[in-house]
Write a protein that holds these residues in place. Structure first.
Motif, PDB file in Angstrom:
ATOM      1  N   GLY A   1       0.830  -1.191   0.000  1.00  0.00           N
ATOM      2  CA  GLY A   1       0.000   0.000   0.000  1.00  0.00           C
ATOM      3  C   GLY A   1       0.869   1.246   0.000  1.00  0.00           C
ATOM      4  O   GLY A   1       1.958   1.261   0.590  1.00  0.00           O
ATOM      5  N   TRP A   2       0.390   2.282  -0.684  1.00  0.00           N
ATOM      6  CA  TRP A   2       1.107   3.558  -0.782  1.00  0.00           C
ATOM      7  C   TRP A   2       0.345   4.618  -0.005  1.00  0.00           C
ATOM      8  O   TRP A   2      -0.817   4.877  -0.283  1.00  0.00           O
ATOM      9  CB  TRP A   2       1.241   3.961  -2.252  1.00  0.00           C
ATOM     10  N   ASN A   3       1.003   5.238   0.977  1.00  0.00           N
ATOM     11  CA  ASN A   3       0.447   6.386   1.678  1.00  0.00           C
ATOM     12  C   ASN A   3       0.870   7.652   0.953  1.00  0.00           C
ATOM     13  O   ASN A   3       2.054   7.985   0.897  1.00  0.00           O
ATOM     14  CB  ASN A   3       0.932   6.420   3.132  1.00  0.00           C
ATOM     15  N   ILE A   4      -0.104   8.345   0.387  1.00  0.00           N
ATOM     16  CA  ILE A   4       0.155   9.498  -0.478  1.00  0.00           C
ATOM     17  C   ILE A   4       0.320  10.749   0.370  1.00  0.00           C
ATOM     18  O   ILE A   4      -0.574  11.111   1.143  1.00  0.00           O
ATOM     19  CB  ILE A   4      -1.032   9.698  -1.450  1.00  0.00           C
ATOM     20  N   VAL A   5       1.458  11.423   0.228  1.00  0.00           N
ATOM     21  CA  VAL A   5       1.672  12.680   0.951  1.00  0.00           C
ATOM     22  C   VAL A   5       2.314  13.700   0.019  1.00  0.00           C
ATOM     23  O   VAL A   5       2.896  13.361  -1.005  1.00  0.00           O
ATOM     24  CB  VAL A   5       2.575  12.504   2.192  1.00  0.00           C
ATOM     25  N   THR A   6       2.191  14.962   0.412  1.00  0.00           N
ATOM     26  CA  THR A   6       2.997  16.020  -0.187  1.00  0.00           C
ATOM     27  C   THR A   6       4.040  16.439   0.849  1.00  0.00           C
ATOM     28  O   THR A   6       3.780  16.385   2.050  1.00  0.00           O
ATOM     29  CB  THR A   6       2.147  17.232  -0.577  1.00  0.00           C
ATOM     30  N   SER A   7       5.209  16.835   0.391  1.00  0.00           N
ATOM     31  CA  SER A   7       6.263  17.265   1.322  1.00  0.00           C
ATOM     32  C   SER A   7       6.100  18.750   1.612  1.00  0.00           C
ATOM     33  O   SER A   7       5.866  19.551   0.710  1.00  0.00           O
ATOM     34  CB  SER A   7       7.644  17.000   0.713  1.00  0.00           C
ATOM     35  N   TRP A   8       6.256  19.114   2.886  1.00  0.00           N
ATOM     36  CA  TRP A   8       5.966  20.485   3.291  1.00  0.00           C
ATOM     37  C   TRP A   8       7.169  21.256   3.831  1.00  0.00           C
ATOM     38  O   TRP A   8       7.108  22.473   4.011  1.00  0.00           O
ATOM     39  CB  TRP A   8       4.885  20.491   4.364  1.00  0.00           C
ATOM     40  N   SER A   9       8.295  20.583   4.094  1.00  0.00           N
ATOM     41  CA  SER A   9       9.376  21.251   4.826  1.00  0.00           C
ATOM     42  C   SER A   9      10.478  21.761   3.900  1.00  0.00           C
ATOM     43  O   SER A   9      10.785  21.167   2.862  1.00  0.00           O
ATOM     44  CB  SER A   9       9.989  20.301   5.858  1.00  0.00           C
ATOM     45  N   ASP A  10      11.087  22.865   4.313  1.00  0.00           N
ATOM     46  CA  ASP A  10      12.243  23.382   3.582  1.00  0.00           C
ATOM     47  C   ASP A  10      13.400  22.387   3.615  1.00  0.00           C
ATOM     48  O   ASP A  10      14.169  22.272   2.650  1.00  0.00           O
ATOM     49  CB  ASP A  10      12.704  24.711   4.185  1.00  0.00           C
ATOM     50  N   GLN A  11      13.528  21.650   4.728  1.00  0.00           N
ATOM     51  CA  GLN A  11      14.635  20.692   4.833  1.00  0.00           C
ATOM     52  C   GLN A  11      14.577  19.653   3.724  1.00  0.00           C
ATOM     53  O   GLN A  11      15.613  19.227   3.204  1.00  0.00           O
ATOM     54  CB  GLN A  11      14.610  20.004   6.205  1.00  0.00           C
ATOM     55  N   GLU A  12      13.376  19.214   3.376  1.00  0.00           N
ATOM     56  CA  GLU A  12      13.236  18.262   2.275  1.00  0.00           C
ATOM     57  C   GLU A  12      13.558  18.924   0.941  1.00  0.00           C
ATOM     58  O   GLU A  12      14.206  18.336   0.073  1.00  0.00           O
ATOM     59  CB  GLU A  12      11.819  17.680   2.268  1.00  0.00           C
ATOM     60  N   ALA A  13      13.099  20.157   0.762  1.00  0.00           N
ATOM     61  CA  ALA A  13      13.390  20.893  -0.466  1.00  0.00           C
ATOM     62  C   ALA A  13      14.896  21.018  -0.684  1.00  0.00           C
ATOM     63  O   ALA A  13      15.388  20.878  -1.812  1.00  0.00           O
ATOM     64  CB  ALA A  13      12.733  22.269  -0.413  1.00  0.00           C
ATOM     65  N   TRP A  14      15.626  21.279   0.388  1.00  0.00           N
ATOM     66  CA  TRP A  14      17.075  21.463   0.279  1.00  0.00           C
ATOM     67  C   TRP A  14      17.789  20.193  -0.179  1.00  0.00           C
ATOM     68  O   TRP A  14      18.908  20.249  -0.689  1.00  0.00           O
ATOM     69  CB  TRP A  14      17.653  21.905   1.623  1.00  0.00           C
ATOM     70  N   ASN A  15      17.165  19.054   0.013  1.00  0.00           N
ATOM     71  CA  ASN A  15      17.763  17.789  -0.443  1.00  0.00           C
ATOM     72  C   ASN A  15      17.443  17.479  -1.903  1.00  0.00           C
ATOM     73  O   ASN A  15      17.970  16.513  -2.450  1.00  0.00           O
ATOM     74  CB  ASN A  15      17.252  16.630   0.426  1.00  0.00           C
ATOM     75  N   PHE A  16      16.582  18.301  -2.523  1.00  0.00           N
ATOM     76  CA  PHE A  16      16.142  18.018  -3.889  1.00  0.00           C
ATOM     77  C   PHE A  16      16.190  19.267  -4.772  1.00  0.00           C
ATOM     78  O   PHE A  16      15.239  19.598  -5.483  1.00  0.00           O
ATOM     79  CB  PHE A  16      14.725  17.420  -3.868  1.00  0.00           C
ATOM     80  N   ASN A  17      17.325  19.964  -4.699  1.00  0.00           N
ATOM     81  CA  ASN A  17      17.630  21.046  -5.637  1.00  0.00           C
ATOM     82  C   ASN A  17      16.698  22.249  -5.525  1.00  0.00           C
ATOM     83  O   ASN A  17      16.530  22.999  -6.488  1.00  0.00           O
ATOM     84  CB  ASN A  17      17.608  20.532  -7.091  1.00  0.00           C
ATOM     85  N   ARG A  18      16.082  22.461  -4.380  1.00  0.00           N
ATOM     86  CA  ARG A  18      15.224  23.621  -4.193  1.00  0.00           C
ATOM     87  C   ARG A  18      15.666  24.407  -2.961  1.00  0.00           C
ATOM     88  O   ARG A  18      16.111  23.824  -1.969  1.00  0.00           O
ATOM     89  CB  ARG A  18      13.756  23.206  -4.026  1.00  0.00           C
ATOM     90  N   SER A  19      15.480  25.704  -3.018  1.00  0.00           N
ATOM     91  CA  SER A  19      15.824  26.535  -1.864  1.00  0.00           C
ATOM     92  C   SER A  19      14.672  26.612  -0.868  1.00  0.00           C
ATOM     93  O   SER A  19      14.878  26.917   0.305  1.00  0.00           O
ATOM     94  CB  SER A  19      16.190  27.948  -2.330  1.00  0.00           C
ATOM     95  N   GLU A  20      13.452  26.345  -1.344  1.00  0.00           N
ATOM     96  CA  GLU A  20      12.289  26.303  -0.458  1.00  0.00           C
ATOM     97  C   GLU A  20      11.262  25.354  -1.063  1.00  0.00           C
ATOM     98  O   GLU A  20      11.306  25.045  -2.257  1.00  0.00           O
ATOM     99  CB  GLU A  20      11.687  27.689  -0.271  1.00  0.00           C
ATOM    100  N   HIS A  21      10.326  24.888  -0.224  1.00  0.00           N
ATOM    101  CA  HIS A  21       9.356  23.921  -0.721  1.00  0.00           C
ATOM    102  C   HIS A  21       8.303  24.603  -1.585  1.00  0.00           C
ATOM    103  O   HIS A  21       8.101  25.827  -1.531  1.00  0.00           O
ATOM    104  CB  HIS A  21       8.705  23.149   0.429  1.00  0.00           C
ATOM    105  N   LEU A  22       7.625  23.807  -2.396  1.00  0.00           N
ATOM    106  CA  LEU A  22       6.567  24.323  -3.247  1.00  0.00           C
ATOM    107  C   LEU A  22       5.424  24.880  -2.404  1.00  0.00           C
ATOM    108  O   LEU A  22       5.175  24.418  -1.294  1.00  0.00           O
ATOM    109  CB  LEU A  22       6.022  23.216  -4.149  1.00  0.00           C
ATOM    110  N   ASN A  23       4.704  25.855  -2.949  1.00  0.00           N
ATOM    111  CA  ASN A  23       3.592  26.408  -2.190  1.00  0.00           C
ATOM    112  C   ASN A  23       2.462  25.384  -2.062  1.00  0.00           C
ATOM    113  O   ASN A  23       2.412  24.397  -2.783  1.00  0.00           O
ATOM    114  CB  ASN A  23       3.089  27.720  -2.804  1.00  0.00           C
ATOM    115  N   TYR A  24       1.570  25.657  -1.147  1.00  0.00           N
ATOM    116  CA  TYR A  24       0.505  24.719  -0.775  1.00  0.00           C
ATOM    117  C   TYR A  24      -0.333  24.303  -1.980  1.00  0.00           C
ATOM    118  O   TYR A  24      -0.573  23.111  -2.206  1.00  0.00           O
ATOM    119  CB  TYR A  24      -0.371  25.397   0.280  1.00  0.00           C
ATOM    120  N   GLU A  25      -0.790  25.273  -2.761  1.00  0.00           N
ATOM    121  CA  GLU A  25      -1.657  24.970  -3.896  1.00  0.00           C
ATOM    122  C   GLU A  25      -0.946  24.122  -4.937  1.00  0.00           C
ATOM    123  O   GLU A  25      -1.517  23.166  -5.481  1.00  0.00           O
ATOM    124  CB  GLU A  25      -2.169  26.263  -4.532  1.00  0.00           C
ATOM    125  N   THR A  26       0.305  24.457  -5.236  1.00  0.00           N
ATOM    126  CA  THR A  26       1.058  23.705  -6.244  1.00  0.00           C
ATOM    127  C   THR A  26       1.307  22.278  -5.803  1.00  0.00           C
ATOM    128  O   THR A  26       1.195  21.332  -6.600  1.00  0.00           O
ATOM    129  CB  THR A  26       2.401  24.406  -6.537  1.00  0.00           C
TER     130      THR A  26
END
Length: 441
Positions: free
Chosen positions: A127-152
């Motif tokens: 089973g797959w638990n579907i989530v969106t990532s919300w933290s800047d710390q995760e963004a920093w691990n994937f070539n982003r300076s900040e996480h995507l906005n809520y709507e996106t």
């Protein structure tokens, strides 16, 4: 006939309590030890739980705020969930294996292929638990300076799930004829190319994994937002709900299920399982003693760090003073912040009392008492139309699940509320949720 409940076991960090690693009976580095997970999964399977569940984040999502809290937290190193489930699959037979994966920092083809493969390895228990990532710390691990906005994030998630489920329909169940005489490996009419082109993804397909033994892996979701509820109503088989108030849980249950008819689904096609932390003893006093011991294990700095994301730095305020309003402009945890503040206002909790309550089980319902007390509460929620079952979120493992299995499960069975044997071999069969028709049927 009494409605039987569904049970899952959530086992991240070997316990939901903030001070779990400090408990004298807990292996402090157990979240990196495979045998610890195998032990609790075997206990859950022997008790006939429907599934085990692994929450996840793809980064260490805590800053050292307030200073000194990070080195006191156990939320740092752990095993990658899909790797762990792949190792558990051949060592188990019936229990479902559910793990979290983000729609923000993955690609749909990756997710479809990985979960499709675990489903094959386990014989239809993934089973797959579907989530969106919300933290800047995760963004920093994937070539982003900040996480995507809520709507996106949620817009992307909705399209992501549509692509994944489409890829899982790439092959009909009887596609592969394997006719050695004719040389035909698969029936060309039963292979489907997705050809998806959307705002966020362009995915041709087909998937290089055959159709799931259970039709498709189980989809789990936990969103409370409008779009989160819509994703659940359209696609999900299970919702993992964090609810502490019965009336709030009833409203959420009704809200999600009422949306399902818009997608041609019946309310019973989706199970809502509420997070439940049970601190159970042979007597109420024994349960209270366990509670007080656990509360004493929360370091104040760790407690304040739990509140930081919702309220900012509270270290300058008296711990036994009132809880302030949540800070504004922090969309990533807006629902949690409001929940925490409302709980503090309703119960008259101080800052210290709030972090002790949240630190016990995060956002999940906590019941302290005997097995009869716990099951009384579980029955009340099911009968009130607030839950179809519960995802057990133990304070510390393996002791939390051992207590639940020793005390609570027999009481559930005595009241005719929980199975004595598995109904089938796949997770879908045991949950009793229907197999979605292929979009090409």
């Amino acid at each position: 006939m009494k409605k039987k409940m569904k049970l899952g076991l959530s086992m991240r960090y070997l316990g939901y309590h903030l001070g779990s690693w400090r408990h004298p009976e807990v292996l402090p580095d157990g979240s990196s030890v495979f045998e610890c997970f195998l032990d609790v999964v075997k206990t859950a399977e022997n008790a006939k739980f429907d599934m085990v569940f692994l929450a996840d984040g793809i980064g260490i999502r805590s800053n050292d705020e307030p200073r000194g809290s990070l080195a006191r937290s156990r939320q740092n190193v752990e095993l990658e969930p899909l790797t762990l489930l792949s190792a558990l699959a051949p060592l188990t037979k019936n229990i479902g294996l559910v793990a979290t994966a983000s729609t923000t920092y993955n690609e749909p083809y990756h997710i479809a292929r990985k979960y499709g493969s675990i489903d094959q390895i386990s014989g239809g228990r993934a089973g797959w638990n579907i989530v969106t990532s919300w933290s800047d710390q995760e963004a920093w691990n994937f070539n982003r300076s900040e996480h995507l906005n809520y709507e996106t994030r949620y817009e992307r998630a909705e399209e992501f799930v549509d692509v994944v489920t489409g890829l899982w329909d790439s092959w009909d169940a009887d596609s592969f004829v394997h006719d050695k005489n004719s040389g035909i490996f698969y029936d060309e009419e039963k292979m489907h190319v997705l050809g998806h082109v959307g705002k966020h993804f362009s995915v041709r397909g087909p998937l290089s994994v055959r159709r799931s033994p259970q039709g498709r892996p189980i989809l789990v979701q936990a969103g409370t937002s409008e779009i989160g509820q819509r994703i659940a109503a359209q696609h999900s088989d299970v919702v993992f709900a964090a609810k502490q108030d019965l009336e709030d849980a009833q409203k959420y249950y009704s809200s999600v299920k009422s949306r399902m008819r818009d997608f041609g689904r019946h309310a019973d096609d989706l199970l809502i399982m509420v997070g439940l932390t049970a601190i159970v003893g042979r007597t109420r006093q024994e349960a209270q003693d366990k509670l007080h011991q656990l509360e004493s294990l929360i370091d104040p700095l760790v407690g304040l760090s739990l509140l930081y994301r919702s309220f900012g730095d509270l270290s300058h305020l008296p711990l036994d003073g009132p809880v302030p309003l949540p800070r504004e402009g922090h969309a990533g945890l807006q629902s949690s912040a409001r929940l925490y503040y409302d709980l503090a206002q309703k119960n008259g909790w101080s800052i210290r009392q709030l972090y002790k309550k949240i630190g016990m089980a995060q956002e999940h319902k906590t019941v302290v008492g005997t097995a009869e007390d716990v099951v009384d509460e579980m029955e009340a929620w099911v009968e009130a139309g607030a839950a179809d079952g519960f995802n057990v979120t133990p304070t510390h493992l393996p002791h939390g699940i051992n207590d639940f299995v020793e005390f609570v499960v027999p009481e559930l069975r005595r009241r005719g509320r929980f199975r004595t044997e598995y109904e089938g071999r796949t997770l879908r069969e045991n949950l009793g949720v229907p197999t979605p028709a292929s979009r090409y049927a």
